[in-house]
Enzyme design. Sequence first.
Site, short mmCIF file in Angstrom:
data_model
loop_
_atom_site.label_atom_id
_atom_site.label_comp_id
_atom_site.label_asym_id
_atom_site.label_seq_id
_atom_site.Cartn_x
_atom_site.Cartn_y
_atom_site.Cartn_z
CG ASP A 13 -1.90 1.07 1.10
OD1 ASP A 13 -2.88 1.01 0.36
OD2 ASP A 13 -1.67 2.05 1.51
CD GLU A 15 -1.14 6.17 2.33
OE1 GLU A 15 -1.89 7.06 1.81
OE2 GLU A 15 -1.64 4.95 2.48
CB ALA A 16 0.97 9.28 -3.51
#
Length: 188
Positions: A13, A15-16
Amino acid sequence: MTAKNSHYYLIIDLEATCCDGGSVPRHEMEIIEIGAVILNRTTWEIDSEFQQFIQPVRHPQLTNFCTTLTSIQQQDIAQAPKFTEAIEKLQAWLKLFPNYIFCSWGNYDKNQFLQDCKYHKIPYPFSSEHINIKEKFSEYLGVSKRFGMAQALEHLGLELQGTHHRGIDDARNIAAIYRYMQLNKINK
């Protein structure tokens, strides 16, 4: 490699960088956290975890929206490695688990890796095989509706562990969903 001869599911997973007002266009979003777990397809337990913050270069200052959504703070990424070094660390960790299939909740994570690899001019670090667990979950239920990860946990009666929208916590939660699906498919 096919699912039949793989020993592990690599559940990632990301996050950006993000915003709510368009100051970070979708095609300029950059990974700021990789959360990954190795789910053993024999024991259905998590054998190992990897978490790495990444220092963005296009939009180095996180927006308030991004820090509120992800709980990732500017100081978390300020001294973090840049993307190329982070991928080297991820690949070194993955050498411990040579037979894996890359999985994520939806196709966003795969597409973000492709985008960041292209921008940084480095090869995509995974084989072409990718399992979209979000799609598999809908198939498992026999519905066309696409669930968010938190909705899927709730639907299964599983409690969300950790902080939603943190890569490592979401990777663990996705693994819990996939484990549930696989064990209940086996036991049916």
